[in-house]
Write a protein that holds these residues in place. Structure first.
Motif, mmCIF file in Angstrom:
data_model
loop_
_atom_site.group_PDB
_atom_site.id
_atom_site.type_symbol
_atom_site.label_atom_id
_atom_site.label_comp_id
_atom_site.label_asym_id
_atom_site.label_seq_id
_atom_site.Cartn_x
_atom_site.Cartn_y
_atom_site.Cartn_z
ATOM 1 N N VAL A 97 6.452 6.008 0.037
ATOM 2 C CA VAL A 97 6.403 4.794 -0.700
ATOM 3 C C VAL A 97 6.505 5.391 -2.130
ATOM 4 C CG1 VAL A 97 5.710 3.004 -1.223
ATOM 5 C CG2 VAL A 97 6.041 3.375 0.812
ATOM 6 N N ALA A 98 7.420 5.219 -3.098
ATOM 7 C CA ALA A 98 8.277 6.068 -4.037
ATOM 8 C C ALA A 98 6.682 5.069 -5.055
ATOM 9 C CB ALA A 98 9.228 5.770 -4.489
ATOM 10 N N ILE A 99 6.388 5.420 -6.186
ATOM 11 C CA ILE A 99 5.702 5.185 -7.332
ATOM 12 C C ILE A 99 6.132 5.219 -8.521
ATOM 13 C CG2 ILE A 99 3.572 5.430 -8.399
ATOM 14 C CD1 ILE A 99 2.169 6.101 -6.152
ATOM 15 N N ASP A 100 6.174 4.550 -9.233
ATOM 16 C CA ASP A 100 6.966 4.837 -10.652
ATOM 17 C C ASP A 100 6.864 3.652 -11.792
ATOM 18 O OD1 ASP A 100 9.467 5.864 -12.693
ATOM 19 O OD2 ASP A 100 10.813 4.498 -11.751
ATOM 20 N N THR A 101 6.653 3.612 -12.892
ATOM 21 C CA THR A 101 5.877 3.269 -13.654
ATOM 22 C C THR A 101 6.357 4.147 -15.127
ATOM 23 O OG1 THR A 101 3.938 3.863 -14.482
ATOM 24 C CG2 THR A 101 3.834 3.033 -12.494
ATOM 25 N N ASP A 102 6.557 3.606 -16.461
ATOM 26 C CA ASP A 102 6.549 3.663 -17.070
ATOM 27 C C ASP A 102 5.274 5.578 -17.842
ATOM 28 O OD1 ASP A 102 7.899 2.337 -17.736
ATOM 29 O OD2 ASP A 102 6.880 1.364 -19.566
ATOM 30 N N LEU A 103 4.934 5.650 -17.265
ATOM 31 C CA LEU A 103 3.682 6.721 -17.416
ATOM 32 C C LEU A 103 3.436 7.713 -15.909
ATOM 33 C CD1 LEU A 103 0.280 4.801 -18.866
ATOM 34 C CD2 LEU A 103 2.493 5.437 -20.000
ATOM 35 N N LEU A 104 3.687 7.128 -14.761
ATOM 36 C CA LEU A 104 3.712 7.631 -13.358
ATOM 37 C C LEU A 104 4.743 8.027 -12.836
ATOM 38 C CD1 LEU A 104 -0.063 6.097 -12.315
ATOM 39 C CD2 LEU A 104 0.220 8.374 -13.627
ATOM 40 N N LYS A 105 4.994 8.998 -12.172
ATOM 41 C CA LYS A 105 5.693 9.153 -10.770
ATOM 42 C C LYS A 105 5.126 9.986 -9.757
ATOM 43 C CE LYS A 105 9.183 11.866 -10.683
ATOM 44 N NZ LYS A 105 10.074 13.264 -10.753
ATOM 45 N N GLY A 106 5.597 9.186 -8.643
ATOM 46 C CA GLY A 106 5.686 10.159 -7.606
ATOM 47 C C GLY A 106 5.677 9.108 -6.135
ATOM 48 N N SER A 107 4.575 9.372 -5.473
ATOM 49 C CA SER A 107 4.874 8.366 -4.018
ATOM 50 C C SER A 107 3.276 8.439 -2.841
ATOM 51 C CB SER A 107 5.633 9.666 -2.682
ATOM 52 O OG SER A 107 5.798 10.700 -3.158
ATOM 53 N N ILE A 108 3.297 7.951 -2.140
ATOM 54 C CA ILE A 108 2.814 7.555 -1.608
ATOM 55 C C ILE A 108 2.704 8.277 0.164
ATOM 56 C CG2 ILE A 108 0.807 6.005 -0.162
ATOM 57 C CD1 ILE A 108 0.840 4.019 -2.755
ATOM 58 N N ASN A 109 2.083 8.758 0.610
ATOM 59 C CA ASN A 109 2.009 9.590 2.111
ATOM 60 C C ASN A 109 1.600 8.021 3.232
ATOM 61 O OD1 ASN A 109 2.055 10.909 4.417
ATOM 62 N ND2 ASN A 109 1.119 12.365 3.302
ATOM 63 N N LEU A 110 2.521 7.870 3.587
ATOM 64 C CA LEU A 110 1.750 6.273 4.991
ATOM 65 C C LEU A 110 1.732 6.776 6.021
ATOM 66 C CD1 LEU A 110 6.044 5.285 5.114
ATOM 67 C CD2 LEU A 110 3.754 3.827 4.136
ATOM 68 N N LYS A 111 1.518 8.650 6.180
ATOM 69 C CA LYS A 111 0.486 8.825 7.221
ATOM 70 C C LYS A 111 -0.860 8.770 6.558
ATOM 71 C CE LYS A 111 -0.301 12.725 10.282
ATOM 72 N NZ LYS A 111 -0.127 13.787 10.935
ATOM 73 N N GLY A 112 -2.049 7.901 6.123
ATOM 74 C CA GLY A 112 -3.026 7.965 5.684
ATOM 75 C C GLY A 112 -2.796 7.055 4.433
ATOM 76 N N ALA A 113 -1.897 6.525 4.724
ATOM 77 C CA ALA A 113 -2.031 5.539 3.127
ATOM 78 C C ALA A 113 -1.946 6.473 2.223
ATOM 79 C CB ALA A 113 -1.572 4.634 3.488
ATOM 80 N N ARG A 114 -2.229 7.776 1.934
ATOM 81 C CA ARG A 114 -2.746 9.115 1.440
ATOM 82 C C ARG A 114 -1.956 8.664 0.231
ATOM 83 N NH1 ARG A 114 -4.247 14.952 3.786
ATOM 84 N NH2 ARG A 114 -5.758 13.204 4.129
ATOM 85 N N PHE A 115 -2.910 8.451 -0.914
ATOM 86 C CA PHE A 115 -2.621 8.883 -2.701
ATOM 87 C C PHE A 115 -2.433 10.754 -2.994
ATOM 88 C CE2 PHE A 115 -3.914 4.806 -2.591
ATOM 89 C CZ PHE A 115 -2.803 4.541 -3.410
#
Length: 613
Positions: A97-115
């Motif tokens: 699941v993608a993460i997108d804010t003014d300061l951050l970019k990245g994603s959350i791994n659905l396996k383990g709901a891991r950051f």
């Protein structure tokens, strides 16, 4: 007065020797060891999976010591998490699941709901804006892996590192759009996890745990942040990097990476509030069980694992939480992952009720001086002017002004002592080796002339904590990172890039790639050395030959020593010396004391001698 002066000289020499030992011996050995470890890991990668049934026993710990958090599961990939594959390849191999804010970019791994994929948009690896942005979190299996996750223990099928969560198609986590993940356990529990992100660096994880079964179920919530590498820079006494947290009655706990390797595991008392995590100089991750306020009691733990790839971990495990049949229980936690900017950290402490979250930044022993100095003076000046270098200069002026009465008293005492030196010389000549009579005569002279021989020392001692606090502020604050000054100083947190061997940039032949850092000698370290030399030579030459030698070589030693320090610190030191020279010269002249600068310089080079003392 001579005894006090000798004490100060001893302290200064000790600091100099320890610093040189750190720079020239300890740091190279640490770096050699680090490179050897990297080479060994590359040649012999560890691929044996660790147990997923229970948490690993940390290095150096007894089984009973780790039992409180022994049920925190570890993923099978954790034992071989570092340096196996390219970061992009690892990210592409899992659903996210993608993460997108003014300061951050990245994603959350659905396996383990891991950051495990988080980068900072506004911070680059180097001062060059075209360089890659800073990665805070990196997935297991890639180089420099660093992850955070939340899960459950206490029953078979509890959502953990290997659990695959379900997310809405095309979901993206933004400050305005939370994401809800779902997992159905085999015992009738349904977990609906809502993940929110604010406009800074705080994630809020809220689990609605619904029990559709016929019996109550006990669950335990856990959180862990794990990293598989140490900082690139060698440890330094002025900065804490490693495990950090505020929990229980004892509050703050700070343990370096090296100390963690020796201890294996640290298990503080249980707590009902607080936070724990891992910190670097500028970045950090922190777990906040329950979200800041009062919550279910939890057991914090700090660990170093040696099975597979060595790794460092901060984690917690709550007491059992009962989910009654047909009921829904809410479990909350928060994760901070990002830059340790003072205003952001302080705002979270106030708005989220996170106990002493400000201690995420290592303000040091003189916290009561260091933080106000930055918060109320230096940072407002920076925001007003827009140049951190000028803010440093103005802050130094303000500090000098505050301590002007004390410094004036110190320099005035020195001036009076200098005026009395001819009479003191007569007493020494008169009594020769009879020290008892000489001391008695000296005391009578002090009393007659109303001179306190130690009056010049104590005001300087009172100022030491303030100047050390200013030094620390310049070193630790992220606001200084990649902050430009003027000209060739484009990063106040890095050493002066100019070099005397390249004629300060006129002939750039790559001296930094050939010569040791301490001999490069940029413009500002040389200016610092000159100002230090001038300040020391303004005083009469000490009668003792050993002290004369120390005074002669100390500016040179400090010039080389500070050549590897951040430019902001060197600029501060040179500017502080300059202000001291002006202040000392003014006060000495006002009190009728002759400034012995030229006499001392001539005596040093054998072209004359200082006047009788």
């Amino acid at each position: 007065m001579d005894n006090n002066r000798n004490l100060f000289l001893t302290i200064a020499l000790s600091v100099g020797i320890l610093s040189l030992w750190q720079i020239f011996y300890v740091n190279p050995r640490i770096e050699d060891q680090r490179q050897a470890e990297i080479a060994q890991q590359a040649a012999n990668p560890q691929t044996t999976p660790s147990s997923t049934a229970a948490g690993d026993i940390p290095a150096g710990s007894a089984t009973s010591n780790a039992a409180s958090n022994g049920d925190i599961p570890q993923a099978a990939s954790d034992s071989a998490a570092n340096g196996i594959a390219d970061r992009a390849s690892v990210l592409a191999s899992s659903e996210r699941v993608a993460i997108d804010t003014d300061l951050l970019k990245g994603s959350i791994n659905l396996k383990g709901a891991r950051f495990d994929d988080l980068s900072l948009k506004n911070y680059h690896v180097t001062v060059d804006k075209s360089s890659p942005i800073v990665d805070v979190l990196t997935p297991a299996g890639a180089d420099r892996a660093y992850i955070a996750e939340f899960g459950y223990a206490g029953f078979d099928g509890a959502p953990g590192p290997s659990t695959t969560w379900t997310a809405p198609s095309g979901a993206t986590l933004t400050p305005s759009s939370p994401v809800t993940l779902t997992y159905e356990a085999p015992n009738g529990l349904t977990f609906n996890r809502t993940i929110e992100i604010d406009d800074q660096y705080l994630f809020t994880i809220t689990d609605a745990v619904e029990n559709t079964g016929a019996e109550a179920v006990s669950i335990q919530n856990y959180g862990r942040t794990t990293r598989y590498f140490k900082p690139d820079t060698a440890p330094i006494f002025i900065l804490h990097e490693g495990m950090v947290g505020v929990t229980g009655e004892k509050g703050l706990l700070e343990t370096t990476f090296s100390e963690m390797e020796d201890d294996g595991s640290i298990t503080p008392d249980k707590s009902t509030d607080g936070w724990l995590g891992i910190t670097d100089k500028y970045w950090a991750t922190a777990l906040i069980p329950g979200g800041g306020g009062a919550q279910t009691p939890f057991q914090p733990r700090y660990s170093y694992f040696t099975q597979g790839t060595p790794r460092y971990q901060s984690d917690y495990l709550t007491d059992a939480i009962s989910v009654e049949a047909g009921a829904t229980t809410t479990v909350k936690a928060q994760l901070f992952a990002g830059a340790k900017k003072t205003s952001i950290i302080d705002a979270y402490e106030d708005s989220q009720g996170i106990r002493q979250f400000e201690l995420m930044i290592d303000w040091g022993w003189f916290h009561f001086i260091t933080k106000p100095l930055f918060t109320y003076i230096m940072n407002p000046l920076y925001e007003l002017i827009g140049n951190f270098g000028i803010a440093i200069l103005l802050t130094t002026v303000i500090v000098k002004a505050v301590f002007f009465p004390l410094a004036s008293k110190s320099y005035k005492s020195m001036a009076r002592m200098k005026v009395m030196q001819p009479k003191m010389a007569e007493i020494k000549e008169k009594y020769g080796d009879d020290r008892e009579k000489m001391q008695k005569a000296m005391m009578e002279l002090y009393k007659k002339e109303k001179i306190n021989p130690v009056a010049g020392c104590w005001p300087m001692l009172v100022q030491i904590p303030v100047f050390f606090a200013l030094y620390k502020v310049i070193y630790i604050t992220i606001e200084m990172r990649h902050a430009p000054f003027f000209g060739w100083i484009q990063d106040l947190s890095a050493p002066d890039p100019s070099s005397i061997w390249e004629l300060f940039g006129l002939i750039p032949w790559g001296a930094a790639d050939v010569l040791p850092p301490f001999v490069l000698l940029g413009v500002w370290p040389i200016l610092m050395g000159i100002t230090m030399f001038v300040q020391m030579q303004m005083n009469p030459a000490p009668p003792d030959p050993t002290q004369q030698m120390i005074f002669r070589w100390m500016p040179i030693v400090f010039t080389f020593m500070l050549s590897t320090f951040p430019a902001g610190l060197v600029i501060y030191w040179a500017w502080n010396n300059t202000l001291s020279i002006i202040q000392q010269g003014y006060i000495m002249k006002k009190n009728g004391a002759e400034i012995a600068l030229m006499d001392n310089v001539k005596a040093m080079f054998g072209k004359g001698s200082s006047k009788p003392s």
